[in-house]
Structure formats: C-alpha cells, structure tokens
Design a protein around this motif. Structure first.
Motif, PDB file in Angstrom:
ATOM      1  N   THR A  10       1.034  -0.580   0.179  1.00 35.53           N
ATOM      2  CA  THR A  10       0.084   0.147  -0.136  1.00 35.53           C
ATOM      3  C   THR A  10       0.826   0.920  -0.041  1.00 35.53           C
ATOM      4  OG1 THR A  10      -1.385   0.925   0.829  1.00 35.53           O
ATOM      5  CG2 THR A  10      -0.449  -0.244   2.337  1.00 35.53           C
ATOM      6  N   THR A  15      -5.408   0.334   0.796  1.00 35.31           N
ATOM      7  CA  THR A  15      -5.464  -1.821   0.654  1.00 35.31           C
ATOM      8  C   THR A  15      -5.375  -2.354   2.339  1.00 35.31           C
ATOM      9  OG1 THR A  15      -4.580  -1.169  -1.175  1.00 35.31           O
ATOM     10  CG2 THR A  15      -4.346  -3.005  -0.839  1.00 35.31           C
ATOM     11  N   SER A  55      -1.726  -2.841  -3.963  1.00 38.40           N
ATOM     12  CA  SER A  55      -2.105  -1.883  -5.178  1.00 38.40           C
ATOM     13  C   SER A  55      -1.121  -1.965  -6.178  1.00 38.40           C
ATOM     14  CB  SER A  55      -2.830  -0.474  -4.409  1.00 38.40           C
ATOM     15  OG  SER A  55      -1.682  -0.390  -3.758  1.00 38.40           O
ATOM     16  N   THR A  56      -1.593  -0.822  -6.731  1.00 41.02           N
ATOM     17  CA  THR A  56      -0.409  -0.642  -7.730  1.00 41.02           C
ATOM     18  C   THR A  56      -0.180   0.781  -8.085  1.00 41.02           C
ATOM     19  OG1 THR A  56      -1.244  -2.799  -9.409  1.00 41.02           O
ATOM     20  CG2 THR A  56       0.242  -0.710  -9.844  1.00 41.02           C
ATOM     21  N   THR A  97      -1.326  -0.330 -17.117  1.00 47.85           N
ATOM     22  CA  THR A  97      -0.889  -0.893 -15.917  1.00 47.85           C
ATOM     23  C   THR A  97      -2.384  -1.894 -14.735  1.00 47.85           C
ATOM     24  OG1 THR A  97      -0.362   0.748 -15.340  1.00 47.85           O
ATOM     25  CG2 THR A  97       1.624  -0.750 -17.115  1.00 47.85           C
TER      26      THR A  97
HETATM   27  C1  LIG Z   1       0.603   8.108  -8.919  1.00 43.82           C
HETATM   28  C2  LIG Z   1      -0.335   7.316  -8.970  1.00 43.82           C
HETATM   29  C3  LIG Z   1      -0.156   5.564  -9.934  1.00 43.82           C
HETATM   30  C4  LIG Z   1      -1.011   4.481  -9.981  1.00 43.82           C
HETATM   31  N1  LIG Z   1      -0.736   3.150 -11.305  1.00 43.82           N
HETATM   32  C5  LIG Z   1      -1.151   2.362 -10.811  1.00 43.82           C
HETATM   33  C6  LIG Z   1      -1.205   1.516 -12.172  1.00 43.82           C
HETATM   34  O1  LIG Z   1      -0.132   1.466 -12.521  1.00 43.82           O
HETATM   35  N2  LIG Z   1      -1.761   0.310 -12.267  1.00 43.82           N
HETATM   36  C7  LIG Z   1      -3.285   0.822 -11.772  1.00 43.82           C
HETATM   37  O2  LIG Z   1      -4.696  -0.110 -11.596  1.00 43.82           O
HETATM   38  N3  LIG Z   1      -3.080   1.402 -10.246  1.00 43.82           N
HETATM   39  C8  LIG Z   1      -2.752   2.607 -10.536  1.00 43.82           C
HETATM   40  N4  LIG Z   1      -3.042   3.674  -9.001  1.00 43.82           N
HETATM   41  C9  LIG Z   1      -4.164   3.285  -8.628  1.00 43.82           C
HETATM   42  C10 LIG Z   1      -4.213   2.442  -6.708  1.00 43.82           C
HETATM   43  O3  LIG Z   1      -3.756   1.248  -6.683  1.00 43.82           O
HETATM   44  C11 LIG Z   1      -5.210   3.344  -6.230  1.00 43.82           C
HETATM   45  O4  LIG Z   1      -5.681   4.275  -6.328  1.00 43.82           O
HETATM   46  C12 LIG Z   1      -5.202   2.397  -4.915  1.00 43.82           C
HETATM   47  O5  LIG Z   1      -6.250   1.867  -4.455  1.00 43.82           O
HETATM   48  C13 LIG Z   1      -4.508   2.840  -3.905  1.00 43.82           C
HETATM   49  O6  LIG Z   1      -4.411   2.063  -3.469  1.00 43.82           O
HETATM   50  P1  LIG Z   1      -2.608   2.150  -1.561  1.00 43.82           P
HETATM   51  O7  LIG Z   1      -3.907   3.651  -1.344  1.00 43.82           O
HETATM   52  O8  LIG Z   1      -3.409   0.936  -0.518  1.00 43.82           O
HETATM   53  O9  LIG Z   1      -1.881   2.164  -2.384  1.00 43.82           O
HETATM   54  C14 LIG Z   1      -1.750   4.795  -9.232  1.00 43.82           C
HETATM   55  C15 LIG Z   1      -2.626   5.620  -8.653  1.00 43.82           C
HETATM   56  C16 LIG Z   1      -1.553   6.559  -8.159  1.00 43.82           C
HETATM   57  C17 LIG Z   1      -1.789   8.105  -7.481  1.00 43.82           C
END
Ligand SMILES: Cc1cc2nc3c(=O)[nH]c(=O)nc-3n(C[C@H](O)[C@H](O)[C@H](O)COP(=O)(O)O)c2cc1C
Length: 150
Positions: A10, A15, A55-56, A97
């Motif tokens: 995360t 996440t 997450s990604t 992606t």
């Molecule tokens: C800078 C940035 C890059 C991201 N790149 C991707 C990506 O390549 N593929 C994807 O599926 N989601 C991408 N996301 C979306 C995040 O995976 C998604 O917002 C997720 O809910 C974030 O969860 P977290 O706060 O636990 O990391 C991206 C988000 C951000 C802010």
C-alpha cells in the motif's frame, strides 16, 4: 484453523484497511492471521496460506513497502512447492497497467513452485470505491475451503 500470512502492499493505506477487514473475518472463523506491512521472506511460513493484498503504483509498480519483499523473492531459490497463495489486487482501470504491480510477486511465486489457492480478484476502484466490500464478497466465496493443512 489455518495459519494465514497477509502480505500488504500500500502507498496511501487504503489497501491496509482491506487487509484488516479480511483478517478480522478470517480471525472470526478461527484462523490465525498475521498482517505484514513490510514482509520479510525469512519470517513467513512457506507451509501456510499467503494472501497478497496489494495496490499498484507508478506504472504497474509495486508499492514501496512491499517492493523489497519482491527483491527477496527474486534473490531466493527457496522451494515453495508447499505454499498456497491468494491474490487480492486493487487498482484503477484508468491505468493501462491495471493491477499489474502484485502480478510481479505472483509470477515469481509461481516460478518457485507455489500454487494459487483461488482465482484472484482485481478490484477496480473506479467501479468499487469501497474495495473492502468487494474483497469480503470474494473471500466469502472461498473461505470455507480453507483447511488446517490448506
Ligand atoms: C501515482 C499513482 C499511480 C498509480 N498507478 C496505477 C497503476 O499503474 N495501475 C493501477 O491499477 N492502479 C494505479 N494506481 C491506483 C492505485 O492503485 C489505487 O488508487 C489504489 O486504491 C491505491 O491504494 P493504496 O492507497 O492502498 O496504495 C495509481 C495511483 C497513483 C496515485
């Protein structure tokens, strides 16, 4: 009762909430869960069930907190043929992606002999703004098949 290692990837913490909710559900069922926010290969039981909840970020990259674990996996030749895993990927379909970060981990686990325990879920935050709900519904589909030996 089964031992379940929950590996979280995360960046902003969203996440982690998903992982917490699934852990609470599994604990209620009598399983022994452990959440790893900075997973370390040497501290994980390779005979347990691993849930990768990640997450990604970037362009298909793993979040920074779990990226070192991926490097550990790349560096090891451990036999993981007794390991079973489940993948809960969270991403945003506006990215090409979509949910690709944790695929890196899964691909390496497969190379080391691990077996997927269930079909993965890829939660799209565009469709499911509360990913906990989708994750718990997915878990409900297969949680009864978890046995002490997996
Ligand atoms: C800078 C940035 C890059 C991201 N790149 C991707 C990506 O390549 N593929 C994807 O599926 N989601 C991408 N996301 C979306 C995040 O995976 C998604 O917002 C997720 O809910 C974030 O969860 P977290 O706060 O636990 O990391 C991206 C988000 C951000 C802010």
């Amino acid at each position: 009762m089964a031992k379940i290692e929950i590996l979280v990837g995360t960046t902003q913490g969203g996440t982690e909430y998903v992982a917490d909710d699934m852990a609470a559900e599994l604990d209620k069922l009598g399983h022994e869960t452990q959440i790893h926010l900075t997973p370390n290969l040497s501290e994980l039981d390779p005979k347990s069930l691993w849930m990768i909840v990640s997450s990604t970020h970037g362009a298909g990259d793993l979040p920074d907190n779990i990226a070192p674990f991926y490097q550990q996996l790349i560096a090891t030749n451990d036999d993981l043929t007794e390991l079973k895993y489940a993948l809960c990927a969270i991403g945003d379909s506006s990215y090409d992606t979509f949910c690709q970060g944790p695929e890196k981990i899964i691909s390496r686990l497969d190379q080391l002999g691990a077996i997927s325990f269930v079909n993965k879920i890829q939660i799209d935050v565009q469709m499911d703004p509360v990913p906990e709900d989708a994750a718990l519904a997915w878990l409900a589909q297969w949680q009864s098949s978890i046995t002490p030996t997996n």
